[in-house]
Motif scaffolding. Structure first.
Motif, mmCIF file in Angstrom:
data_model
loop_
_atom_site.group_PDB
_atom_site.id
_atom_site.type_symbol
_atom_site.label_atom_id
_atom_site.label_comp_id
_atom_site.label_asym_id
_atom_site.label_seq_id
_atom_site.Cartn_x
_atom_site.Cartn_y
_atom_site.Cartn_z
ATOM 1 N N LEU A 154 0.816 -1.211 0.000
ATOM 2 C CA LEU A 154 0.000 0.000 0.000
ATOM 3 C C LEU A 154 0.852 1.264 0.000
ATOM 4 O O LEU A 154 0.622 2.187 -0.786
ATOM 5 C CB LEU A 154 -0.940 -0.004 1.208
ATOM 6 C CG LEU A 154 -1.957 1.137 1.270
ATOM 7 C CD1 LEU A 154 -2.902 1.088 0.091
ATOM 8 C CD2 LEU A 154 -2.739 1.075 2.576
ATOM 9 N N ALA A 155 1.847 1.311 0.871
ATOM 10 C CA ALA A 155 2.665 2.518 1.011
ATOM 11 C C ALA A 155 3.749 2.612 -0.053
ATOM 12 O O ALA A 155 4.519 3.571 -0.061
ATOM 13 C CB ALA A 155 3.286 2.564 2.401
ATOM 14 N N GLY A 156 3.823 1.628 -0.941
ATOM 15 C CA GLY A 156 4.816 1.660 -2.008
ATOM 16 C C GLY A 156 4.261 2.341 -3.236
ATOM 17 O O GLY A 156 3.982 3.536 -3.234
ATOM 18 N N ASP A 157 4.038 1.558 -4.294
ATOM 19 C CA ASP A 157 3.573 2.140 -5.560
ATOM 20 C C ASP A 157 2.075 2.406 -5.567
ATOM 21 O O ASP A 157 1.608 3.251 -6.325
ATOM 22 C CB ASP A 157 3.945 1.188 -6.714
ATOM 23 C CG ASP A 157 3.511 1.737 -8.067
ATOM 24 O OD1 ASP A 157 3.992 2.817 -8.433
ATOM 25 O OD2 ASP A 157 2.694 1.084 -8.744
ATOM 26 N N PHE A 158 1.307 1.729 -4.717
ATOM 27 C CA PHE A 158 -0.145 1.806 -4.849
ATOM 28 C C PHE A 158 -0.703 3.169 -4.441
ATOM 29 O O PHE A 158 -1.595 3.700 -5.108
ATOM 30 C CB PHE A 158 -0.827 0.698 -4.048
ATOM 31 C CG PHE A 158 -2.264 0.479 -4.443
ATOM 32 C CD1 PHE A 158 -2.585 -0.067 -5.677
ATOM 33 C CD2 PHE A 158 -3.300 0.828 -3.595
ATOM 34 C CE1 PHE A 158 -3.911 -0.265 -6.060
ATOM 35 C CE2 PHE A 158 -4.624 0.634 -3.952
ATOM 36 C CZ PHE A 158 -4.928 0.094 -5.198
ATOM 37 N N VAL A 159 -0.197 3.748 -3.357
ATOM 38 C CA VAL A 159 -0.693 5.060 -2.944
ATOM 39 C C VAL A 159 -0.421 6.130 -4.005
ATOM 40 O O VAL A 159 -1.321 6.898 -4.351
ATOM 41 C CB VAL A 159 -0.110 5.466 -1.573
ATOM 42 C CG1 VAL A 159 -0.294 6.963 -1.326
ATOM 43 C CG2 VAL A 159 -0.804 4.687 -0.459
ATOM 44 N N PRO A 160 0.796 6.207 -4.579
ATOM 45 C CA PRO A 160 0.981 7.158 -5.691
ATOM 46 C C PRO A 160 0.051 6.894 -6.865
ATOM 47 O O PRO A 160 -0.411 7.835 -7.522
ATOM 48 C CB PRO A 160 2.459 6.950 -6.082
ATOM 49 C CG PRO A 160 3.108 6.472 -4.839
ATOM 50 C CD PRO A 160 2.073 5.607 -4.172
ATOM 51 N N ARG A 161 -0.252 5.627 -7.140
ATOM 52 C CA ARG A 161 -1.191 5.320 -8.213
ATOM 53 C C ARG A 161 -2.590 5.833 -7.875
ATOM 54 O O ARG A 161 -3.314 6.304 -8.754
ATOM 55 C CB ARG A 161 -1.240 3.817 -8.464
ATOM 56 C CG ARG A 161 -0.063 3.270 -9.262
ATOM 57 C CD ARG A 161 -0.229 1.788 -9.526
ATOM 58 N NE ARG A 161 -1.401 1.522 -10.356
ATOM 59 C CZ ARG A 161 -1.960 0.320 -10.492
ATOM 60 N NH1 ARG A 161 -1.451 -0.728 -9.841
ATOM 61 N NH2 ARG A 161 -3.008 0.147 -11.283
ATOM 62 N N LEU A 162 -2.976 5.752 -6.605
ATOM 63 C CA LEU A 162 -4.273 6.282 -6.200
ATOM 64 C C LEU A 162 -4.341 7.795 -6.426
ATOM 65 O O LEU A 162 -5.361 8.317 -6.884
ATOM 66 C CB LEU A 162 -4.539 5.969 -4.725
ATOM 67 C CG LEU A 162 -4.847 4.522 -4.360
ATOM 68 C CD1 LEU A 162 -4.954 4.381 -2.851
ATOM 69 C CD2 LEU A 162 -6.118 4.039 -5.031
ATOM 70 N N VAL A 163 -3.245 8.474 -6.097
ATOM 71 C CA VAL A 163 -3.202 9.926 -6.300
ATOM 72 C C VAL A 163 -3.330 10.247 -7.782
ATOM 73 O O VAL A 163 -4.096 11.136 -8.184
ATOM 74 C CB VAL A 163 -1.902 10.508 -5.724
ATOM 75 C CG1 VAL A 163 -1.783 11.993 -6.060
ATOM 76 C CG2 VAL A 163 -1.853 10.308 -4.211
ATOM 77 N N ARG A 164 -2.582 9.522 -8.622
ATOM 78 C CA ARG A 164 -2.660 9.757 -10.064
ATOM 79 C C ARG A 164 -4.047 9.401 -10.600
ATOM 80 O O ARG A 164 -4.559 10.060 -11.510
ATOM 81 C CB ARG A 164 -1.595 8.948 -10.808
ATOM 82 C CG ARG A 164 -0.173 9.396 -10.544
ATOM 83 C CD ARG A 164 0.769 8.875 -11.611
ATOM 84 N NE ARG A 164 0.728 7.430 -11.747
ATOM 85 C CZ ARG A 164 1.461 6.593 -11.024
ATOM 86 N NH1 ARG A 164 2.303 7.058 -10.107
ATOM 87 N NH2 ARG A 164 1.376 5.283 -11.213
#
Length: 301
Positions: free
Chosen positions: A128-138
Motif C-alpha cells: 500500500l505505502a509503495g507504488d499503490f498510494v501514488p497510483r491512487l493519487v494519479r
C-alpha cells in the motif's frame, strides 16, 4: 480499441473508509465488491479526523490498518477496489447533496458516486505505502481529466446523455480507436526501451493532459498501467473527435538487455492540428522535457 461502458460494481457493505473496528463481510451467493477510500497523505488524514473516519493515532498507523483491511478483503470478496478519499472533494460532495460529513452514510455515497468511478483502482495485494498510494493519487487526477473529456464528448466515453444516440456513440468509438492506434504507432516506432509519454490537448475549459510510463520488450510486449492507458487513449480520442490541437512527447531510454544492455537516451515530439498526428514542425518542450520532431507515424506498421 473502443471501451465498453463501465458498470458500477460497488455493492459491498465494506465501502466505508477505514475504521479499525470495521471488518469486511461477504454476502454468500452473489458476487461482491469491496470498495474503500484511502487518505493518501498525513495532511488529508489530519483534516478527516474530525469526521471520525479512523481511530488510528497517525497516518502511518492508519496506512498499516488499511493494509490489514485490504488483505482481509482480498480473502473474502470477489473484487477489491480503492480510490483516494480526498477531503475537499468529500466536503464539496456533501455540500452539493445536503449530507453531514460525519455520517458514515455520507462517506458510503461519496465512494460509490457514479461520477467518480473513473478514480477506482483494482487492488491485488500490492504494498500500500509503495507504488499503490501514488497510483491512487494519479488515478484521482486522471479521473478528473476523464470526467472533463466525457463532458466535452457529451457523455460518449462513459455512457452519459450522448450514449443513447447510436450515431454519437459510434463517432466517439471511432475516435477512441484512432487515438489508440496513434499511441500504438508511437510505441512501435520507438522500439524496446523504457519511456514516458507526456500529452497535452488544448480544450474548452482547460487543457487535457496525460502521462504514462511504458516498458516495452524486444518482442513488442508492452507494460503500462491500465488507468494510464485509458487516460492517454481518452485524451487522444477527445482531441481527434473535436479536432483540438495538441502536442505529445515520448522520451526515455531506448534499448534492451538483448542489445548487451545498451540504452540510449531518446525523445520524440509530435503535434496535431486536430485531425491527425504528425512529427512536430520544430523542437518541443513539454513539462520541462525537450524533444526533437519525431518519426512519421504513417510509416509505422
Amino acid at each position: 480499441m473502443g471501451r465498453a461502458r463501465r458498470n458500477s460494481d460497488c455493492t459491498a457493505g465494506g465501502s466505508r473508509p477505514v475504521v479499525r473496528s470495521h471488518r469486511p463481510r461477504r454476502v454468500e451467493g452473489a458476487e461482491q465488491a469491496f470498495v474503500i477510500g484511502v487518505l493518501t497523505n498525513a495532511a488529508d488524514f489530519a483534516r478527516a479526523r474530525a469526521w471520525g473516519i479512523s481511530d488510528a493515532p497517525d497516518h502511518e498507523r492508519y496506512l498499516a490498518d488499511t493494509a490489514d483491511l485490504l488483505a482481509e478483503a482480498l480473502e473474502r470478496f470477489d473484487t477489491v477496489r480503492a480510490r483516494t478519499f480526498h477531503p475537499q472533494d468529500f466536503e464539496e460532495f456533501c455540500l452539493l447533496n445536503g449530507l453531514d460529513p460525519a455520517e458514515p452514510a455520507a462517506r458510503d455515497r461519496y465512494l460509490v458516486n457514479p461520477a467518480l468511478q473513473t478514480q477506482l483502482l483494482a487492488y491485488q495485494g500490492e504494498e500500500l505505502a509503495g507504488d499503490f498510494v501514488p497510483r491512487l493519487v494519479r488515478a484521482r487526477e486522471n479521473g478528473l481529466t476523464l470526467c472533463h473529456a466525457d463532458l466535452l464528448l457529451d457523455g460518449g466515453l462513459y455512457g452519459g446523455a450522448g450514449a443513447s444516440d447510436e450515431e454519437h456513440a459510434a463517432w466517439v468509438r471511432a475516435a477512441y480507436e484512432r487515438g489508440g492506434e496513434v499511441f500504438r504507432r508511437m510505441l512501435v516506432g520507438a522500439g524496446a526501451g523504457v519511456y514516458e509519454l507526456r500529452l497535452r490537448v488544448d480544450a474548452p475549459g482547460g487543457g487535457l493532459t496525460a502521462a504514462a510510463r511504458v516498458l516495452q520488450w524486444e518482442d513488442g510486449v508492452v507494460r503500462i498501467n491500465d488507468e494510464d492507458l485509458e487516460l492517454v487513449c481518452a485524451v487522444l480520442c477527445t482531441g481527434l473527435a473535436l479536432e483540438l490541437p495538441g502536442v505529445a512527447v515520448l522520451h526515455g531510454s531506448q534499448g534492451s538487455a538483448a542489445s548487451c544492455g545498451e540504452y540510449l537516451p531518446a525523445s520524440w515530439a509530435w503535434s496535431s492540428g486536430g485531425q491527425e498526428w504528425a512529427p512536430a514542425d520544430r523542437p518541443v518542450r513539454l513539462d520541462g522535457v525537450a524533444a526533437q520532431p519525431g518519426y512519421s507515424l504513417g510509416t509505422v506498421c
